[in-house]
Design an enzyme around this catalytic site. Structure first.
Site, PDB file in Angstrom:
ATOM      1  N   LYS A  77       0.990  -1.053  -0.077  1.00 31.64           N
ATOM      2  CA  LYS A  77       0.101   0.071   0.019  1.00 31.64           C
ATOM      3  C   LYS A  77       0.731   1.209   0.125  1.00 31.64           C
ATOM      4  O   LYS A  77       2.078   1.298   0.242  1.00 31.64           O
ATOM      5  CB  LYS A  77      -0.821  -0.129   1.183  1.00 31.64           C
ATOM      6  CG  LYS A  77      -0.256   0.001   2.493  1.00 31.64           C
ATOM      7  CD  LYS A  77      -0.968  -0.428   3.532  1.00 31.64           C
ATOM      8  CE  LYS A  77      -0.445  -0.518   5.163  1.00 31.64           C
ATOM      9  NZ  LYS A  77      -1.223  -0.963   6.023  1.00 31.64           N
ATOM     10  N   TYR A 308      15.653  30.237   8.279  1.00 36.41           N
ATOM     11  CA  TYR A 308      14.605  30.949   8.897  1.00 36.41           C
ATOM     12  C   TYR A 308      14.716  31.116  10.449  1.00 36.41           C
ATOM     13  O   TYR A 308      14.716  30.140  11.003  1.00 36.41           O
ATOM     14  CB  TYR A 308      13.163  30.230   8.296  1.00 36.41           C
ATOM     15  CG  TYR A 308      13.032  30.410   7.001  1.00 36.41           C
ATOM     16  CD1 TYR A 308      12.839  31.665   6.536  1.00 36.41           C
ATOM     17  CD2 TYR A 308      12.897  29.263   6.286  1.00 36.41           C
ATOM     18  CE1 TYR A 308      12.349  31.675   5.066  1.00 36.41           C
ATOM     19  CE2 TYR A 308      12.710  29.231   4.817  1.00 36.41           C
ATOM     20  CZ  TYR A 308      12.201  30.553   4.459  1.00 36.41           C
ATOM     21  OH  TYR A 308      12.012  30.789   3.070  1.00 36.41           O
TER      22      TYR A 308
END
Ligand code: PLP
Length: 421
Positions: A77, A308
């Site tokens: 999956k 940042y």
């Protein structure tokens, strides 16, 4: 560069299949943009995921040592946990795996379209009348309630047979999918009334197989045996009983029954709790390596900030390397100022915040570091300064998640390359 393929469905176009039309005709046209996989020559950015197909074969062989004769149905999956389901399926099919499991009907169709012939079990439930898709692609559905069984049985009758094989899922303590024990009677009555449903399997899923405590298997096993007796008592003879995910395959032979459903272990990651990585004599090999290269190198001075928010500030002169991979690629922002990367075979810290497309490393302690040096974010690296490995488990521990999520987070922006030894 990725090429983009655009598919447009015009609402005015004739609908050949009204049953599958679940949108409203007054909706705006549905546009589906599907990035194709990048070709090696398309890729400019030196960031990539390498899938070691030999590791998949190796891990399958390792699992065979514990499952012995019990068939293995590999769980593919979520694009084979980020490894690419078509390549993983082809490799495992050739290596003799016995069946495959996916979560979605769509994932099953993708495998059939890739030419996979193995039995495919769709475990995640399905959400509208998908009988036609199941039949056309020979996908085996898992039924979790009587309503689903009725709908599928009716569709099978309308289609005029042959009988539709299905597996029935019972709830043994997960409270997610599966028939709760109070409703087994209901389910059995419904199944008996549906002449064109063939109950080929009885399954459940374990909530705590990878937990620390020991008796995690007793209660689900007791309930599962009870379900089995009720099904036998009602005249059903499911050929395949199954319960085991990776952790159960490795830890508890009593859960093996007629087939096992390992996912994570096939990709080379131990599912056990961090305190007991007990694969015993087995050695699993991680099948995925995520890497990039240094695209910028600079010396910074005491007091200079990185990234940042300036969350890293140099106390003394440092050398900073920038790599073009960020949280949009699945390198979690939670690794900011905590995670590591491998350069020249040695571990270096991520400093500053991981940004969307870039990450910064402190490479001050690395003699000989240079532009375009290879950087490994997940997987093993051997270089002039040594050899080391960053595992999905390690990243999960830094970021407060589990190895399954670390693997499936590697985004589609990272091109997958398939490596044969
Ligand atoms: C995902 C899944 C598995 C495989 O689990 P792993 O822990 O990755 O081995 C097995 N069964 C079901 C129902 C699943 O959803």
């Amino acid at each position: 560069m990725l090429r983009w393929l655009s598919v447009t469905n015009h609402p005015s176009a004739p609908q050949s299949d009204p049953a599958s039309e679940h949108g409203d005709l007054t909706d705006p046209p549905l546009r589906v943009h599907q990035p194709r996989r990048a070709l090696p020559t398309d890729v400019v950015r030196p960031t990539r995921a390498e899938v070691h197909l030999d590791a998949l074969r190796w891990n399958l062989a390792q699992l065979r040592k514990v499952t012995k004769e019990v068939p293995i149905w590999g769980v593919l999956k979520a694009d084979a946990y980020g490894h690419g389901s078509k390549a993983a399926a082809r490799t495992l099919e050739r290596a003799g795996i016995d069946g495959l499991c996916v979560a979605l009907v769509e994932e099953g169709i993708e495998l059939r379209e890739a030419g996979i012939e193995l039995p495919i079990l769709v475990m995640g439930g399905y959400y509208r009348d998908a009988h036609r898709e199941l039949q056309a692609h020979r996908l085996i559905p898992v039924l979790s309630d009587a309503g689903q069984a009725e709908a599928l049985g009716r569709a099978a009758c309308l289609a005029g047979g042959p009988p539709t094989p299905c597996h029935v899922k019972v709830d043994t303590g997960m409270s997610r999918l599966g028939v709760r024990s109070e409703r087994w009677g209901d389910m059995l009555r419904t199944l008996r009334a549906e002449a064109l449903l063939e109950v080929d399997g009885l399954m459940s899923h374990l909530a705590n197989a990878d937990m620390d405590e020991d008796p995690v298997f007793d209660e689900p096993l007791r309930l599962f045996q009870q379900a089995r007796e009720q099904f036998l008592g009602a005249g059903f003879r499911p050929r395949r009983l199954h319960l085991a995910n990776s952790a159960a395959v490795l830890r508890e032979p009593r859960t093996h029954f007629d087939l096992v459903r390992p996912g994570l272990a096939l990709y080379g990651v131990d599912p056990g709790p961090p305190s007991r990585q007990d694969t015993g004599p087995l050695r699993l090999r991680a099948a995925l390596t995520v890497s990039s290269r240094i695209v910028s190198l600079r010396h910074i001075l005491p007091g200079d900030a990185v990234g940042y928010g300036g969350s890293f500030r140099a106390r003394e002169a440092r050398q900073i390397a920038t790599i073009p991979i960020g949280y949009a690629d699945g390198l979690s922002r939670a690794l900011s100022n905590r995670g590591h990367a491998l350069v020249r075979g040695k571990r270096v810290p991520i400093v500053g915040h991981v940004s969307m497309d870039m990450t910064t490393l402190d490479v001050t302690e690395l003699p000989g570091v240079a532009m375009m040096d290879d950087v490994v974010l997940l997987g093993r690296q051997t270089g002039p300064l040594g050899s080391d490995e960053i595992t999905a488990r390690e990243i999960a521990e830094h970021t407060g998640t589990i190895p399954w999520e670390v693997l499936t987070n590697i985004s589609r922006r990272v091109p997958r390359f398939y490596r044969e030894p």
